[in-house]
Design a protein around this motif. Sequence first.
Motif, PDB file in Angstrom:
ATOM      1  N   UNK A 169     -63.968 -19.002 -10.719  1.00  0.00           N
ATOM      2  CA  UNK A 169     -62.726 -19.281 -10.247  1.00  0.00           C
ATOM      3  C   UNK A 169     -62.221 -18.130  -9.338  1.00  0.00           C
ATOM      4  N   UNK A 170     -62.636 -18.065  -8.091  1.00  0.00           N
ATOM      5  CA  UNK A 170     -62.237 -17.146  -6.996  1.00  0.00           C
ATOM      6  C   UNK A 170     -60.628 -17.502  -6.609  1.00  0.00           C
ATOM      7  N   UNK A 171     -60.072 -16.229  -6.483  1.00  0.00           N
ATOM      8  CA  UNK A 171     -58.617 -16.203  -6.036  1.00  0.00           C
ATOM      9  C   UNK A 171     -58.485 -17.032  -4.631  1.00  0.00           C
ATOM     10  N   UNK A 172     -58.607 -18.319  -4.643  1.00  0.00           N
ATOM     11  CA  UNK A 172     -58.791 -18.966  -3.296  1.00  0.00           C
ATOM     12  C   UNK A 172     -57.205 -19.470  -2.933  1.00  0.00           C
ATOM     13  N   UNK A 173     -56.434 -19.617  -3.738  1.00  0.00           N
ATOM     14  CA  UNK A 173     -55.089 -20.055  -3.109  1.00  0.00           C
ATOM     15  C   UNK A 173     -54.140 -18.623  -2.699  1.00  0.00           C
ATOM     16  N   UNK A 174     -54.665 -17.805  -3.414  1.00  0.00           N
ATOM     17  CA  UNK A 174     -53.813 -16.468  -2.885  1.00  0.00           C
ATOM     18  C   UNK A 174     -54.594 -15.809  -1.740  1.00  0.00           C
ATOM     19  N   UNK A 175     -55.877 -16.324  -1.219  1.00  0.00           N
ATOM     20  CA  UNK A 175     -56.818 -15.682  -0.212  1.00  0.00           C
ATOM     21  C   UNK A 175     -56.984 -14.288  -0.701  1.00  0.00           C
ATOM     22  N   UNK A 176     -57.241 -14.162  -1.793  1.00  0.00           N
ATOM     23  CA  UNK A 176     -57.777 -12.772  -2.475  1.00  0.00           C
ATOM     24  C   UNK A 176     -59.123 -12.652  -2.398  1.00  0.00           C
ATOM     25  N   UNK A 177     -59.424 -11.473  -2.664  1.00  0.00           N
ATOM     26  CA  UNK A 177     -61.104 -11.168  -2.600  1.00  0.00           C
ATOM     27  C   UNK A 177     -61.749 -10.157  -3.784  1.00  0.00           C
ATOM     28  N   UNK A 178     -61.067  -9.012  -3.999  1.00  0.00           N
ATOM     29  CA  UNK A 178     -61.543  -8.097  -4.920  1.00  0.00           C
ATOM     30  C   UNK A 178     -60.253  -8.124  -6.099  1.00  0.00           C
ATOM     31  N   UNK A 179     -61.010  -7.996  -7.392  1.00  0.00           N
ATOM     32  CA  UNK A 179     -62.204  -7.688  -7.783  1.00  0.00           C
ATOM     33  C   UNK A 179     -63.572  -8.849  -7.782  1.00  0.00           C
ATOM     34  N   UNK A 180     -63.247 -10.045  -7.621  1.00  0.00           N
ATOM     35  CA  UNK A 180     -63.764 -11.209  -7.390  1.00  0.00           C
ATOM     36  C   UNK A 180     -65.355 -11.040  -6.807  1.00  0.00           C
ATOM     37  N   UNK A 181     -65.140 -10.465  -5.722  1.00  0.00           N
ATOM     38  CA  UNK A 181     -66.202 -10.583  -4.433  1.00  0.00           C
ATOM     39  C   UNK A 181     -67.277  -9.519  -5.246  1.00  0.00           C
ATOM     40  N   UNK A 182     -66.850  -8.349  -5.757  1.00  0.00           N
ATOM     41  CA  UNK A 182     -67.835  -7.298  -6.294  1.00  0.00           C
ATOM     42  C   UNK A 182     -68.224  -7.611  -7.514  1.00  0.00           C
ATOM     43  N   UNK A 183     -67.593  -8.353  -8.326  1.00  0.00           N
ATOM     44  CA  UNK A 183     -68.082  -8.619  -9.665  1.00  0.00           C
ATOM     45  C   UNK A 183     -69.051  -9.867  -9.677  1.00  0.00           C
ATOM     46  N   UNK A 184     -68.841 -10.710  -8.700  1.00  0.00           N
ATOM     47  CA  UNK A 184     -69.983 -11.801  -8.755  1.00  0.00           C
ATOM     48  C   UNK A 184     -71.039 -11.418  -8.229  1.00  0.00           C
ATOM     49  N   UNK A 185     -70.997 -10.354  -7.050  1.00  0.00           N
ATOM     50  CA  UNK A 185     -71.986 -10.018  -6.612  1.00  0.00           C
ATOM     51  C   UNK A 185     -73.068  -8.952  -7.635  1.00  0.00           C
ATOM     52  N   UNK A 186     -72.339  -8.521  -8.608  1.00  0.00           N
ATOM     53  CA  UNK A 186     -73.110  -7.491  -9.635  1.00  0.00           C
ATOM     54  C   UNK A 186     -73.739  -8.534 -10.521  1.00  0.00           C
ATOM     55  N   UNK A 187     -72.923  -9.593 -11.013  1.00  0.00           N
ATOM     56  CA  UNK A 187     -73.433 -10.524 -11.708  1.00  0.00           C
ATOM     57  C   UNK A 187     -74.808 -11.298 -11.090  1.00  0.00           C
ATOM     58  N   UNK A 188     -74.807 -11.426  -9.897  1.00  0.00           N
ATOM     59  CA  UNK A 188     -75.875 -12.067  -9.228  1.00  0.00           C
ATOM     60  C   UNK A 188     -77.150 -11.114  -8.965  1.00  0.00           C
ATOM     61  N   UNK A 189     -77.061  -9.703  -9.153  1.00  0.00           N
ATOM     62  CA  UNK A 189     -78.014  -8.772  -9.250  1.00  0.00           C
ATOM     63  C   UNK A 189     -78.671  -9.169 -10.388  1.00  0.00           C
ATOM     64  N   UNK A 190     -78.466  -9.717 -11.383  1.00  0.00           N
ATOM     65  CA  UNK A 190     -79.255 -10.187 -12.555  1.00  0.00           C
ATOM     66  C   UNK A 190     -80.103 -11.320 -12.289  1.00  0.00           C
ATOM     67  N   UNK A 191     -81.500 -11.334 -12.237  1.00  0.00           N
ATOM     68  CA  UNK A 191     -82.191 -12.379 -11.860  1.00  0.00           C
ATOM     69  C   UNK A 191     -82.038 -13.682 -12.482  1.00  0.00           C
ATOM     70  N   UNK A 192     -81.694 -13.617 -13.741  1.00  0.00           N
ATOM     71  CA  UNK A 192     -81.720 -14.790 -14.750  1.00  0.00           C
ATOM     72  C   UNK A 192     -80.142 -15.375 -14.706  1.00  0.00           C
ATOM     73  N   UNK A 193     -79.343 -14.929 -13.864  1.00  0.00           N
ATOM     74  CA  UNK A 193     -77.908 -15.557 -13.669  1.00  0.00           C
ATOM     75  C   UNK A 193     -77.948 -16.417 -12.649  1.00  0.00           C
ATOM     76  N   UNK A 194     -77.178 -17.260 -12.494  1.00  0.00           N
ATOM     77  CA  UNK A 194     -77.082 -18.762 -11.718  1.00  0.00           C
ATOM     78  C   UNK A 194     -75.630 -18.721 -11.629  1.00  0.00           C
ATOM     79  N   UNK A 195     -75.146 -19.842 -10.629  1.00  0.00           N
ATOM     80  CA  UNK A 195     -73.600 -20.066 -10.608  1.00  0.00           C
ATOM     81  C   UNK A 195     -73.375 -21.442 -10.257  1.00  0.00           C
ATOM     82  N   UNK A 196     -72.411 -22.042 -10.370  1.00  0.00           N
ATOM     83  CA  UNK A 196     -71.989 -23.532 -10.118  1.00  0.00           C
ATOM     84  C   UNK A 196     -71.051 -23.332  -8.924  1.00  0.00           C
TER      85      UNK A 196
END
Length: 280
Positions: A169-196
């Motif tokens: 649930x990124x902060x789209x309505x508010x046009x926000x970016x952080x901390x979402x962008x960094x946190x989702x990138x950190x999660x993506x560094x784990x090869x067994x993690x996917x996203x919808x």
Amino acid sequence: MPVVDAHQHFWNLRTGSYPWLTPEAGPIYRTFEPEELVPQLAAAGIDRTVLVQAMDSYADTDAMLAQADEHDFIAAVVGWVPLNRPAEAAQALERYGRHPKFAGVRHLIHDDPDPDWVIQDSVIEGLGLLAEAGLPFDVVAVLPRHLEHVPVLAERVPGLRMVIDHLAKPPIKEKGWEPWASLIAAAAECPGVYAKVSGLNTAADAETWTAGDLRPYVDHAIEVFGPDRLMFGSDWPVAVLAGDYAKVWRETGALLAELSDDDRSAVLGGTAARFYRIEV
């Protein structure tokens, strides 16, 4: 490769209990069943779906599996077991594991008053049972804290495959970016993690949203995960809070239009088929 909606729900207010679903929910405060979704899938060209739990209860999981028995378009069911009670969870997994369409587990962690619920020792033990059974975990990440837990889980439960629902649930309505962008990138560094790529319309302005509003967030997800770890989901019927199935499908197509045929096919079905082990 079939086109797969990797995230949809059903609920019946006459026969099920959904404490989170109140009259304040407006248009989704009613019963939604397979017969209503079928023509919408046909109009969009969707072949199969993944039916995801809407309540932390055996009754909800049992109802979904019964629907999967009756409807071929339901290819997989993401149900619930009490992960914080590992002995009971083991028994439930043994029982549900006999069903060929039982394909994963989710818990409504965002409804728990403890934002650290998922990293309790008992829950870690329960998640270990999923890893042993080869079943993935759908992560409901609404707070930044929830998303912070994903790399922790990847480290503490080796072999556990996870998928982050709704891109957290990124902060789209508010046009926000952080901390979402960094946190989702950190999660993506784990090869067994996917996203919808799902549920984004209800994170945007309900009346005016278009693919353009979602694009920065989806492009970032494509960059950090790659198409082979992303999967489309409608989040129907929650999606009707901000449009309808047809709009979600149409705007998702616009978001993915610049991908290669193979990459688009992955997001629209191939990734979900592999992740949930759907027979094609």
